[in-house]
Design a protein around this motif. Sequence first.
Motif: not given
Length: 196
Positions: A185-196
């Motif tokens: 969940r933490l990794a997915d949140d990080l990815i969601a914040r940096i994705r285009a």
Amino acid sequence: MPKIVDHEERRAEVLEATWRVIATRGLDAATVRQIAKEAGVSSGVLAHYFADKDDILVQAHRLAYDRVFRRVEEKIGRSTGIEALRATLYETLPMDENRRIEAVIDINYIGRALNDPRLKLVRQESAQVARGWWLGVLTSTAAGGHLAVDTNLELLVDQILVFIDGISLQSVLFPDLMTPELQKRLADDLIARIRA
């Protein structure tokens, strides 16, 4: 007929035995005698492959980092994009027993590196290699248009390294709290914040 010994395989077996000793008993318990016993060889065999205990510890640390990089390459190959980045991040987090052992080993090294200049230097070198590796991963992801346009890649590399170290430490100290599910969940949140 004399037995043919694969020296690289024997070295890897000793280093894996070193990891097991560190993971179960801690870095201080990783004596030459204990490592040899865990590897099922004599102390003399270790002397044939390594200069001393510090050499064993340094090589075990380097091999652990190398295996992470190879595991990611095997998992994602030449894939790029946000899902490849997510898979890469997952592979560097202690979500299973083997990766948890890698985290335990790394945290033991960090603790010992505080007072051991040689291990501190080796840990710094590993961090620099990881920094360069992550910069390559993120540069590929950004080149494909998968990251937000204003992303500072060098800053993001540092954020990812701190993210991995923090989760690894939490996972080792508080495994019931920092579960694999929470890590995802933490990794997915990080990815969601940096994705285009």
